[in-house]
Design a protein around this motif. Structure first.
Motif, PDB file in Angstrom:
ATOM      1  N   ASP A 246       0.832  -1.207   0.000  1.00  0.00           N
ATOM      2  CA  ASP A 246       0.000   0.000   0.000  1.00  0.00           C
ATOM      3  C   ASP A 246       0.867   1.257   0.000  1.00  0.00           C
ATOM      4  O   ASP A 246       0.497   2.269  -0.580  1.00  0.00           O
ATOM      5  CB  ASP A 246      -0.938   0.003   1.217  1.00  0.00           C
ATOM      6  N   GLY A 288     -10.719  -2.099 -13.946  1.00  0.00           N
ATOM      7  CA  GLY A 288     -11.638  -2.999 -14.636  1.00  0.00           C
ATOM      8  C   GLY A 288     -11.053  -4.374 -14.893  1.00  0.00           C
ATOM      9  O   GLY A 288     -11.781  -5.319 -15.201  1.00  0.00           O
ATOM     10  N   PHE A 289      -9.741  -4.497 -14.761  1.00  0.00           N
ATOM     11  CA  PHE A 289      -9.038  -5.743 -15.097  1.00  0.00           C
ATOM     12  C   PHE A 289      -9.609  -6.959 -14.372  1.00  0.00           C
ATOM     13  O   PHE A 289      -9.698  -8.046 -14.936  1.00  0.00           O
ATOM     14  CB  PHE A 289      -7.555  -5.575 -14.759  1.00  0.00           C
ATOM     15  N   THR A 290      -9.985  -6.780 -13.103  1.00  0.00           N
ATOM     16  CA  THR A 290     -10.468  -7.922 -12.315  1.00  0.00           C
ATOM     17  C   THR A 290     -11.948  -7.811 -11.996  1.00  0.00           C
ATOM     18  O   THR A 290     -12.438  -8.490 -11.101  1.00  0.00           O
ATOM     19  CB  THR A 290      -9.704  -8.030 -10.975  1.00  0.00           C
ATOM     20  N   GLU A 291     -12.659  -6.939 -12.722  1.00  0.00           N
ATOM     21  CA  GLU A 291     -14.069  -6.709 -12.404  1.00  0.00           C
ATOM     22  C   GLU A 291     -14.888  -7.991 -12.491  1.00  0.00           C
ATOM     23  O   GLU A 291     -14.787  -8.761 -13.429  1.00  0.00           O
ATOM     24  CB  GLU A 291     -14.641  -5.673 -13.365  1.00  0.00           C
ATOM     25  N   VAL A 297     -11.934  -7.200  -8.119  1.00  0.00           N
ATOM     26  CA  VAL A 297     -11.359  -8.051  -7.073  1.00  0.00           C
ATOM     27  C   VAL A 297     -10.191  -7.304  -6.414  1.00  0.00           C
ATOM     28  O   VAL A 297     -10.079  -7.245  -5.205  1.00  0.00           O
ATOM     29  CB  VAL A 297     -10.875  -9.397  -7.662  1.00  0.00           C
ATOM     30  N   ARG A 298      -9.330  -6.711  -7.255  1.00  0.00           N
ATOM     31  CA  ARG A 298      -8.194  -5.950  -6.706  1.00  0.00           C
ATOM     32  C   ARG A 298      -8.551  -4.473  -6.679  1.00  0.00           C
ATOM     33  O   ARG A 298      -8.150  -3.699  -7.543  1.00  0.00           O
ATOM     34  CB  ARG A 298      -6.932  -6.173  -7.546  1.00  0.00           C
ATOM     35  N   SER A 299      -9.352  -4.096  -5.680  1.00  0.00           N
ATOM     36  CA  SER A 299      -9.809  -2.705  -5.628  1.00  0.00           C
ATOM     37  C   SER A 299      -8.722  -1.777  -5.106  1.00  0.00           C
ATOM     38  O   SER A 299      -8.709  -0.597  -5.432  1.00  0.00           O
ATOM     39  CB  SER A 299     -11.064  -2.605  -4.754  1.00  0.00           C
ATOM     40  N   SER A 300      -7.765  -2.283  -4.345  1.00  0.00           N
ATOM     41  CA  SER A 300      -6.730  -1.390  -3.823  1.00  0.00           C
ATOM     42  C   SER A 300      -5.525  -1.360  -4.750  1.00  0.00           C
ATOM     43  O   SER A 300      -5.193  -2.346  -5.412  1.00  0.00           O
ATOM     44  CB  SER A 300      -6.291  -1.838  -2.427  1.00  0.00           C
ATOM     45  N   ALA A 303      -2.863  -3.972  -3.947  1.00  0.00           N
ATOM     46  CA  ALA A 303      -3.110  -5.319  -4.482  1.00  0.00           C
ATOM     47  C   ALA A 303      -2.710  -5.383  -5.953  1.00  0.00           C
ATOM     48  O   ALA A 303      -2.220  -6.411  -6.424  1.00  0.00           O
ATOM     49  CB  ALA A 303      -4.573  -5.688  -4.319  1.00  0.00           C
ATOM     50  N   ARG A 306       1.131  -5.329  -6.142  1.00  0.00           N
ATOM     51  CA  ARG A 306       1.587  -6.654  -5.689  1.00  0.00           C
ATOM     52  C   ARG A 306       1.420  -7.687  -6.797  1.00  0.00           C
ATOM     53  O   ARG A 306       2.310  -8.509  -7.036  1.00  0.00           O
ATOM     54  CB  ARG A 306       0.771  -7.073  -4.459  1.00  0.00           C
ATOM     55  N   GLN A 307       0.285  -7.650  -7.492  1.00  0.00           N
ATOM     56  CA  GLN A 307       0.050  -8.588  -8.576  1.00  0.00           C
ATOM     57  C   GLN A 307       1.142  -8.462  -9.635  1.00  0.00           C
ATOM     58  O   GLN A 307       1.724  -9.445 -10.077  1.00  0.00           O
ATOM     59  CB  GLN A 307      -1.326  -8.346  -9.216  1.00  0.00           C
TER      60      GLN A 307
END
Lengths: 376, 267
Positions: A246, A288-291, A297-300, A303, A306-307
């Motif tokens: 973060d 939008g990548f993980t919407e 999914v990765r709203s922060s 995250a 980190r990915q």
């Protein structure tokens, strides 16, 4: 086998006459960019680059007019093997009409060892699985690759740490090393050998080979950055819940620039325009990548950073058997916030929990304001 | 990445926002599927999404249940009988029923999670003698969002079927609350049980963890993961969950593999 070419003009001419479009480094918009070459005069002789986190400058050199006296440019081979946007099909009268793949015969001149390593990484991604990408294969097979040894690595380079450079050892048709009085040229394939044999040349001497080795070892010792790969896969996984993600994200603009300039990042999304479907580069930094059902999914940001970093240095190995990074340094140079991947890797894997996050934050805002100043 | 034209042979609205389509290839035969696999359904001009396969159509195609939540699923739900849409697949890993032979079986479905489990339940209904005691647990928001209600009634003749809803209406006489409450009511021998679990991630985590607490081996609890997918073949990168490409290494994974990944926030 290896020869010395006095000039690159006959090489370019022979490739063009053989039906190739010759593409190589040129000076455009204040940076080195790949573009079509009609003669050796189009090459950026005498230009030097200066690369640091969030910084790229091109200078006319006062020294000898080296033709390849610069490091990686924002363009990589990815642009040609995996274009930013390509049409997949059109849906006409209830059926999909596949868009023919454009695979022009390109001769890429001046490809760095890091970029050849990136091609090898992408070969595993696109061709190694159960569903090989035939469009990638066609574009890839249409390439004639002329590598060049890096003599002057940039401040953000770390190919020596990744074992991918500064001199190409495999994956090329011809490899060049720029000497004081010409180019040592080694064939990597039969067609490379045939090409060299047909060009005006003199046989290479032991002195030429030693000079090339000196250039290689000097460059290897002058890498602006380094990473320590020892145990990095495991440590990144262990640090999944580190507060540093973060903290890094508080400096990251989520602009996706790093993933665009990265020569191995392969993620795509699809785009529908009327009846035509396109595939275009996407980035794990976008929301939008993980919407899923309207929520990411990765709203922060943490995250998402980190990915990206964990994929490059840990899960990529699980998936494809190599790292997803070749040490070209582009993501460091072209980050508008000057975030240095090598520094963050160290912080997350070695100093997790011990670094003074407050001080880091202050340094970070300084970097951002410098970056913003430069943009004005 | 090129879809094959399939004709919508029938369209059955299940509930207010859910439609079950029967799809047959315009030409030739549909490739065989295994329970738990999915296809990429293409709504012409709108887009493509992964949808699990819920059964065989009589003519060899697929039965697929779609809930209208986004632009593509809404377009798919609006298609009419006779219309042509695009299909790619089937893709992904499957529910391995063979591993459950001789064992008690618990099937736990949350909401639309019953759709990918339908082929499993149909198989259990047809071949009950190969398995021990069978229990189907279903959780739903409201009584009217329970999918396949007529089949549920039919399956209830063959084995235990327990349905719970979060928000009962006046006519509801069954259990209320989360599906995890039903796990305690199900009769099975944990040491000799195989579980198939599908639903929202939070429901799967809670159910799997409870089953594991009761003594079911994590390697015998299968889950079906859901992630954003653009390609279905491990190429677009969207569906990554740690080292997994959910489309190719999943969607069906076992709890021992998934648990450490699902525990990490926003992985």
């Amino acid at each position: 086998m290896d020869v010395v070419l006095a000039s690159l003009e006959p090489l370019i001419r022979a490739l063009r006459e053989g039906g190739h479009t010759v593409v190589g480094p040129t000076v455009r918009d204040g940076v080195i960019r790949f573009a079509e070459l009609s003669s050796a005069a189009d090459l950026p002789a005498g230009w030097r680059d200066e690369q640091e986190p969030g910084r790229y400058r091109l200078h006319a050199s006062s020294g000898p007019a080296e033709v390849f006296g610069f490091a990686a440019s924002p363009d990589s081979v990815k642009r040609y093997t995996h274009p930013p946007r390509s049409s997949l099909f059109r849906w006409i009268e209830d059926t999909a009409v596949e868009t023919p793949v454009e695979a022009p015969r390109l001769a890429l001149l001046g490809v760095r060892a890091c970029d050849l390593a990136a091609i090898a990484v992408q070969d595993r991604v696109f061709l190694g699985g159960r569903h090989p990408d035939e469009a990638y294969r066609a574009r890839r097979e249409a390439l004639f690759l002329i590598a060049v040894t890096c003599s002057t690595p940039g401040g953000t380079c770390f190919c020596a740490s990744m074992g991918s450079g500064p001199r190409a050892t495999t994956g090329f048709d011809v490899a060049l090393t720029e000497l004081a009085d010409g180019f040592l040229a080694e064939p990597g394939t039969a067609r490379g050998r045939d090409l060299l044999a047909a060009l005006p040349h003199r046989p290479a001497t032991e002195d030429d080979r030693e000079a090339a080795e000196r250039i290689e070892s000097t460059a290897a010792a002058r890498m602006g950055r380094r990473v320590d790969l020892d145990g990095i896969r495991e440590r990144l996984v262990e640090q999944r819940e580190s507060p540093l993600w973060d903290e890094i994200a508080s400096r990251c603009l989520m602009c996706a620039s790093c993933t665009m300039v990265c020569p191995t990042c392969f993620c795509v999304t699809t785009e529908d325009a009327d009846d035509e479907r396109f595939e275009r580069w996407d980035s794990c930094f976008t929301l939008g990548f993980t919407e899923l059902g309207g929520e990411p999914v990765r709203s922060s940001g943490g995250a998402r950073y980190r990915q990206w970093l964990t994929h490059k240095f840990s899960t990529w190995v699980d998936q494809f058997g190599t790292y997803g990074c070749v040490g070209c340094g582009r993501c460091v140079t072209w980050c508008p916030a000057g975030i240095d991947l090598t520094e963050e890797l160290r912080a997350v894997t070695e100093e997790a929990g011990t670094r003074d996050v407050t001080t880091q934050g202050t340094e970070a805002s300084a970097t951002v304001s410098t970056a913003l100043e430069r943009l004005r | 990445m090129i879809p094959v034209p399939y004709r919508v042979r029938s369209r059955r609205p299940d509930r207010a926002d859910t439609v079950t389509l029967t799809l047959d290839p315009v030409e030739g035969a549909a490739p065989p599927f295994l329970p738990g696999q999915f296809t990429m359904l293409y709504a012409p001009g709108v887009g493509e999404i992964p949808i699990s396969i819920s059964g065989h159509a009589r003519a060899g195609g697929y039965v697929q249940t779609v809930r209208a939540v986004g632009a593509v699923s809404r377009a798919l739900c609006r298609t009419r009988r006779g219309e042509i849409i695009g299909v790619r697949g089937p893709f992904g890993t499957h529910w391995d029923l063979g591993l459950a032979h001789g064992l008690d079986v618990v099937v736990a479905a949350g909401g639309l999670g019953l759709a990918p489990l339908r082929p499993v339940v149909r198989h259990l209904a047809a071949h009950g003698s190969r398995f021990g005691r069978i229990t189907l647990l279903v959780g739903s928001r409201t009584p009217s969002t329970v999918i396949y209600p007529r089949e549920l009634a039919r399956w209830a003749r063959d084995f235990d079927v327990l349905v719970t809803v979060d928000h009962p209406d006046r006519a509801w006489r069954g259990p209320t609350g989360l599906i995890t409450k039903l796990v305690g009511r199900a009769v099975f021998d944990p040491a000799r049980t195989y579980a198939f679990v599908c639903g929202p991630e939070i429901m799967m985590r809670a159910t799997a963890s409870l089953l594991a607490d009761r003594g079911v081996r994590p390697g015998r609890i299968a889950l079906s993961l859901e992630r954003n997918m653009k390609c279905g073949i491990g190429r677009c990168g969207h569906c990554q969950l740690g080292p997994l490409f959910t489309c190719a290494d999943g969607p069906v994974v076992t709890y021992d593999m998934a648990a450490p990944l699902l525990e990490v926030r926003q992985l």
